[in-house]
Design an enzyme around this catalytic site. Structure first.
Site, PDB file in Angstrom:
ATOM      1  N   GLU A  86       0.885  -1.172   0.000  1.00 57.67           N
ATOM      2  CA  GLU A  86       0.000   0.000   0.000  1.00 57.67           C
ATOM      3  C   GLU A  86       0.914   1.210   0.000  1.00 57.67           C
ATOM      4  O   GLU A  86       1.587   1.502   0.997  1.00 57.67           O
ATOM      5  CB  GLU A  86      -0.913  -0.024   1.225  1.00 57.67           C
ATOM      6  CG  GLU A  86      -2.176   0.808   1.035  1.00 57.67           C
ATOM      7  CD  GLU A  86      -1.923   2.285   1.193  1.00 57.67           C
ATOM      8  OE1 GLU A  86      -1.881   2.992   0.163  1.00 57.67           O
ATOM      9  OE2 GLU A  86      -1.769   2.737   2.324  1.00 57.67           O
TER      10      GLU A  86
ATOM     11  N   CYS B 285      -1.628   9.169   2.760  1.00 53.33           N
ATOM     12  CA  CYS B 285      -1.475   8.695   1.384  1.00 53.33           C
ATOM     13  C   CYS B 285      -2.654   9.070   0.502  1.00 53.33           C
ATOM     14  O   CYS B 285      -2.505   9.233  -0.709  1.00 53.33           O
ATOM     15  CB  CYS B 285      -1.250   7.184   1.361  1.00 53.33           C
ATOM     16  SG  CYS B 285      -2.598   6.232   2.132  1.00 53.33           S
TER      17      CYS B 285
END
Length: 495
Positions: free
Chosen positions: A261, A295
């Protein structure tokens, strides 16, 4: 009824664990010695935290492999009970852990509280995994029973980053444990108390047997030892795209799965029919929450030309009105960036964009590690502040005229994590979203969202797809599939 926080014993005795790592149920001095945990808002040393070495990883992996076999053999209600107790403990110790999150990570209290809510939810969701179906019955052309069974992978390595260390650690730790695995946890050394020690203590108090969750903080050497150790079969990594490429490459060389991720540069499309005030409210949260160190942060604001000037004016005014300061001592909207290296990188990207023609509509200044929320109007598409992940409170705003142009702007990136679209025509926005590569889509919402029961992940340079959250994604991530057949009598073959 939960015990009131004031009646609870302290979860983290920082004096007892200072300078130590957690191996096979014991707090011990790591091969890498110790480093200070620094409060970014003040520069104060909060504590010394232990650092592991490659030998510590090897020792931890060996003991974890032994403990895992007994853990996986337990009746499923026993594993589920540990996860439920862990969920309750996150809630009971929220005030204490939240305090560490604010001071060590620089999170504002609202974000710290959200992280604790998600941490509890991840454990409660994971508590359903031990009793999930173990596999499927398959058709067979032979007179036999044919089954596909899900079995634990064994030992899982979890590598988590500094920015939201609770959520980005527990979302792999909890399901991996629930499905019968052991875990070696490597948090970022800068946030080891929040992202490592707190998690270990929660599971200790929840009754997790020793050896099943071990803490090995450290840098690249420890990460490499985790990825390459033969007993660690799966790596769950959250971090930058650059580091993720290295982890993925190394994992591939050693023939093990890596769930990656990675970074993002999320687009936020404001369509012609959008309400500008509503869009700016969403955009403020999406770009400036946690100083942009998320993110999923909105990096690129793609606004219809008919709304552009009003949008920039109102977003800049909102940015100028926000309070930036120490989240531990006052109510602020933004806390500090994690360190000077990150601050200098953010500022260099802003200055470079302005030099290339972007208009600085708000911000672009800092004091210490406190960076003002920044709005860049009409940066060139080649400016790094626009096309790269900034990981700071910087919003780049460009205009478009047609849906085709909006799709071109939004798709013109190596990343594909989260996408937000604001429009009174929700179905039309969904049709637009289907033309843009992205692992996550939010219609009439901003890009920073997380729920424990939903699959989470990106495409392209944002990672290897949905590998966290939700029943199917977690089972796929942390188990192997084994084919089993049974005959009533031994088969007969012609050779």
């Amino acid at each position: 009824m939960q015990t009131p926080a004031t009646d609870l014993p302290q979860l983290i005795n920082i004096t007892a664990v200072a300078g130590k790592i957690f191996i096979d149920g014991e707090w011990v001095v790591g091969e890498g010695g110790s480093i200070p945990s620094i409060e970014p808002a003040t520069g104060e040393v909060l504590a010394q935290v232990g650092i592991a070495g490659a030998a510590d990883v090897s020792r931890a992996a060996k003991s974890a492999a032994v403990a895992q076999q007994e853990w996986a053999a337990l009746p499923h209600p026993a594993r589920a009970a540990v996860l439920r107790r862990a969920g309750a403990l996150w809630e009971q110790h929220a005030e204490e852990i939240g305090g560490w999150n604010v001071r060590e990570v620089g999170a504002i209290p609202a974000l710290a509280g959200f992280a604790l809510h998600v941490s509890a939810a991840e454990c409660y969701e994971a508590a359903a995994l031990p009793s999930a179906p173990l596999g499927t019955m398959l058709s067979s052309e032979e007179p036999r029973l044919s089954l596909a069974e899900r079995v634990p992978v064994g030992v899982v390595g979890v590598i988590s980053p500094f920015n939201v260390p609770l959520i980005l650690g527990i979302r792999a730790v909890a399901p991996a444990l629930a499905l019968g695995n052991a875990v070696l946890l490597k948090p970022d050394p800068r946030t080891t108390i929040t992202g490592g020690i707190a998690m270990v203590r929660i599971f200790e108090e929840a009754g997790l047997p020793k050896g099943l969750l071990q803490l090995v903080p450290g840098g690249a050497e420890v990460g490499e030892a985790l990825v390459t150790h033969p007993l660690v079969r799966v790596i769950a990594f959250t971090g930058s795209t650059r580091a993720g490429r290295s982890v993925g490459e190394l994992a591939g060389r050693y023939l093990k799965r890596a769930h990656l991720e990675l970074g993002g540069n999320s687009a936020f499309i404001v369509r012609e029919d959008a309400d500008v005030d509503q869009a700016v409210n969403l955009a403020t949260w999406g770009s400036f929450l946690h100083q942009g160190q998320i993110c999923m942060t909105v990096g690129r604001h793609i606004v219809h030309e008919s709304r552009f000037d009003e949008y920039v004016e109102k977003l800049a005014a909102k940015a100028d009105s926000m309070f930036v300061g120490d989240p531990a001592v006052g109510q602020v909207h933004l806390g500090p960036l994690i360190d000077e290296t990150q601050r200098d990188r953010v500022h260099a990207l802003v200055e470079e964009a302005v030099a290339q023609g972007a208009i600085l509509a708000a911000g672009g200044t800092f004091e210490g590690l406190f960076y003002r929320p920044t709005v860049l109007s009409r940066p060139p598409r080649t400016a790094k502040a626009y096309c790269d992940e900034v990981f700071g409170p910087v919003a780049s705003v460009v205009s478009y005229s047609t849906d085709e142009e909006a799709v071109d702007f939004a798709s013109d990136t190596e990343y594909g994590l989260s996408l937000g679209i604001v429009s009174r025509d929700a179905l039309g926005a969904l049709e637009l979203a289907r033309k843009i590569p992205s692992g996550i889509v939010h219609i009439n919402d901003q890009t920073v969202n997380d729920e424990a029961n939903t699959p989470f992940g990106g495409v392209g340079s944002s990672g290897t797809g949905s590998r966290h959250g939700g029943l199917d994604a977690n089972i796929d991530a942390f188990t192997e599939t084994r084919w089993i057949t049974m005959r009533r009598e031994p088969g007969q073959y012609p050779l």
